[in-house]
Write a protein that holds these residues in place. Structure first.
Motif, short mmCIF file in Angstrom:
data_model
loop_
_atom_site.label_atom_id
_atom_site.label_comp_id
_atom_site.label_asym_id
_atom_site.label_seq_id
_atom_site.Cartn_x
_atom_site.Cartn_y
_atom_site.Cartn_z
N UNK A 1 -22.10 11.73 -8.95
CA UNK A 1 -22.77 13.01 -9.19
C UNK A 1 -21.94 13.96 -10.06
N UNK A 2 -20.78 13.49 -10.53
CA UNK A 2 -19.95 14.33 -11.38
C UNK A 2 -19.08 15.32 -10.64
N UNK A 3 -18.91 15.11 -9.33
CA UNK A 3 -18.04 15.98 -8.52
C UNK A 3 -16.61 15.44 -8.59
N UNK A 4 -15.65 16.31 -8.84
CA UNK A 4 -14.25 15.91 -8.87
C UNK A 4 -13.74 15.70 -7.45
N UNK A 5 -13.09 14.57 -7.20
CA UNK A 5 -12.67 14.20 -5.85
C UNK A 5 -11.15 14.02 -5.81
N UNK A 6 -10.54 14.62 -4.81
CA UNK A 6 -9.13 14.36 -4.48
C UNK A 6 -9.08 13.80 -3.07
N UNK A 7 -8.11 12.97 -2.80
CA UNK A 7 -7.87 12.54 -1.43
C UNK A 7 -6.89 13.50 -0.77
N UNK A 8 -6.96 13.57 0.56
CA UNK A 8 -5.96 14.36 1.28
C UNK A 8 -5.62 13.66 2.59
N UNK A 9 -4.43 13.96 3.07
CA UNK A 9 -4.01 13.40 4.35
C UNK A 9 -3.01 14.31 5.03
N UNK A 10 -3.04 14.29 6.35
CA UNK A 10 -2.11 15.10 7.14
C UNK A 10 -0.79 14.36 7.27
N UNK A 11 0.29 15.01 6.83
CA UNK A 11 1.63 14.41 6.85
C UNK A 11 2.47 15.15 7.89
N UNK A 12 2.67 14.52 9.03
CA UNK A 12 3.32 15.15 10.18
C UNK A 12 4.83 15.06 10.10
N UNK A 13 5.34 14.06 9.38
CA UNK A 13 6.78 13.91 9.23
C UNK A 13 7.42 12.95 10.20
N UNK A 14 6.67 12.53 11.20
CA UNK A 14 7.24 11.62 12.20
C UNK A 14 7.59 10.28 11.57
N UNK A 15 6.73 9.84 10.63
CA UNK A 15 6.98 8.61 9.89
C UNK A 15 6.53 8.85 8.46
N UNK A 16 7.37 9.54 7.69
CA UNK A 16 6.96 9.96 6.35
C UNK A 16 6.75 8.78 5.42
N UNK A 17 7.45 7.69 5.63
CA UNK A 17 7.26 6.53 4.76
C UNK A 17 5.88 5.90 4.96
N UNK A 18 5.41 5.87 6.20
CA UNK A 18 4.06 5.37 6.45
C UNK A 18 3.03 6.31 5.84
N UNK A 19 3.29 7.61 5.93
CA UNK A 19 2.36 8.58 5.34
C UNK A 19 2.31 8.45 3.82
N UNK A 20 3.45 8.21 3.21
CA UNK A 20 3.48 7.97 1.77
C UNK A 20 2.69 6.71 1.42
N UNK A 21 2.88 5.66 2.19
CA UNK A 21 2.14 4.41 1.95
C UNK A 21 0.64 4.64 2.08
N UNK A 22 0.23 5.39 3.12
CA UNK A 22 -1.20 5.70 3.29
C UNK A 22 -1.74 6.45 2.08
N UNK A 23 -1.01 7.45 1.64
CA UNK A 23 -1.49 8.26 0.51
C UNK A 23 -1.69 7.40 -0.73
N UNK A 24 -0.74 6.53 -1.00
CA UNK A 24 -0.81 5.69 -2.20
C UNK A 24 -1.89 4.61 -2.06
N UNK A 25 -1.85 3.88 -0.96
CA UNK A 25 -2.75 2.74 -0.81
C UNK A 25 -4.20 3.17 -0.65
N UNK A 26 -4.44 4.23 0.13
CA UNK A 26 -5.81 4.68 0.32
C UNK A 26 -6.37 5.29 -0.96
N UNK A 27 -5.57 6.00 -1.70
CA UNK A 27 -6.04 6.56 -2.97
C UNK A 27 -6.38 5.45 -3.95
N UNK A 28 -5.55 4.43 -3.99
CA UNK A 28 -5.86 3.29 -4.87
C UNK A 28 -7.14 2.58 -4.43
N UNK A 29 -7.32 2.46 -3.13
CA UNK A 29 -8.52 1.80 -2.62
C UNK A 29 -9.79 2.46 -3.12
N UNK A 30 -9.80 3.80 -3.15
CA UNK A 30 -11.02 4.52 -3.53
C UNK A 30 -10.99 5.04 -4.97
#
Length: 324
Positions: free
Chosen positions: A95-124
């Motif tokens: 529909x021409x809407x600009x989309x960004x992904x977002x995620x809550x980064x708690x800091x307890x496991x920042x490396x997993x949060x970084x992986x989620x941000x990268x992998x999920x963004x690539x997925x979509x």
């Protein structure tokens, strides 16, 4: 390079893709009734919906004069359900809407949060990302705690994937209130300020400003009247500038109720009043809402107010090209 278009103009957070689509399944004639639907299903008076369709939400986004949606990709509980997330992201893009992904980064496991941000963004197929980082926030039984080195490594990893122009941080509205030796919000944000395109302070106005805001900032009530959403947003923006942050700002306003705050009807009125009284659009590159909708957010009167307000046509600041 230029600031990603998903950070510019009027938009909204999407919290749960499947719930959001169900919320708008009857739009424009009506909205999903949320709690009422669940009661009917519990009493076996209605079958649960068998399919969800993004068409109603996409139509509402356009009617509300929004040009961007930030879709949740992960949280403490893990990644979002892939099927509705894919369905919603693809429909918005089509529909021409600009989309960004977002995620809550708690800091307890920042490396997993970084992986989620990268992998999920690539997925979509998403090229912009907003990290929700609120030092000291209690969630999942623990407070969000960041060591400076880990925080910088997270942001550097995000920059490597998305680039600075395509990365933002959503965080506390008035950093001085959430700043302490244990949770050094100001210092953390200063360490990465030159690595992001924008900060998105969460200016949920509830009954604010209150005395705590004047005490923390040194601002005067005569300049920022109490219990006024436009006043609070002005205070939030000016508090960031007073701390020396000159990055672009995207302010997030309140389209939800509950959490011990004012009633739904009061917050519907406040949202409507904000859209007609706020004038300092030139100080921000974008304005969005928390959040797109469920039984406790984005009621029909709120949607109608946003349709009438045409906030996408406001004179937002023009993003400047960031210097590397």
């Amino acid at each position: 390079m230029a600031t990603h278009p998903a950070f510019i103009g009027h938009g909204t957070f999407c919290y749960l893709p499947d719930v959001t689509m169900r919320h708008y399944r009857n739009y424009p004639s009506g909205l999903g009734s949320g709690i009422l639907d669940r009661v009917r299903r519990f009493l076996n008076l209605a079958a649960p919906p068998t399919a969800i369709d993004p068409a109603g939400f996409v139509r509402a986004v356009k009617d509300m004069n929004m040009s961007n949606v930030w879709v949740r990709l992960f949280g403490l509980e893990g990644v979002m359900n892939p099927a509705p997330t894919r369905q919603l992201v693809d429909a918005l893009k089509s529909a021409g809407i600009n989309v960004a992904g977002w995620g809550y980064c708690h800091g307890k496991d920042w490396e997993a949060e970084l992986d989620h941000a990268i992998n999920q963004s690539r997925t979509y197929g998403l090229t912009a990302f907003v990290a929700d980082i609120e030092p000291g926030r209690l969630l999942g039984g623990t407070k969000s705690r960041w060591r400076v080195n880990d925080f910088v490594r997270l942001v550097d990893g995000l920059v490597d994937e998305f680039s600075r122009d395509n990365l933002g941080i959503s965080t506390w509205p008035v950093l001085k209130i959430q700043d302490s030796a244990e949770f050094p919000s100001i210092d953390l944000m200063r360490h990465v300020a030159d690595r992001v395109a924008m900060f998105a302070p969460q200016a949920y106005w509830m009954g604010y400003p209150k005395q705590v805001h004047y005490d923390a900032t040194g601002f005067k009530e005569t300049q920022y009247p109490r219990d006024d959403p436009s006043s609070f947003v002005r205070l939030v923006v000016d508090s960031w500038r007073a701390l020396g942050f000159d990055q672009h700002l995207v302010v997030t306003g309140q389209a939800y109720w509950g959490e011990g705050g004012p009633s739904r009807s009061i917050l519907e009125r406040k949202l409507r009043e904000f859209t007609t009284s706020y004038v300092e659009w030139h100080k921000i590159i974008g304005f969005n809402w928390w959040h797109a909708g469920n039984e406790l957010a984005m009621s029909r009167p709120m949607i109608d107010a946003l349709v009438s307000a045409k906030l996408g046509q406001k004179p937002f600041a023009t993003p400047r090209e960031l210097v590397v």
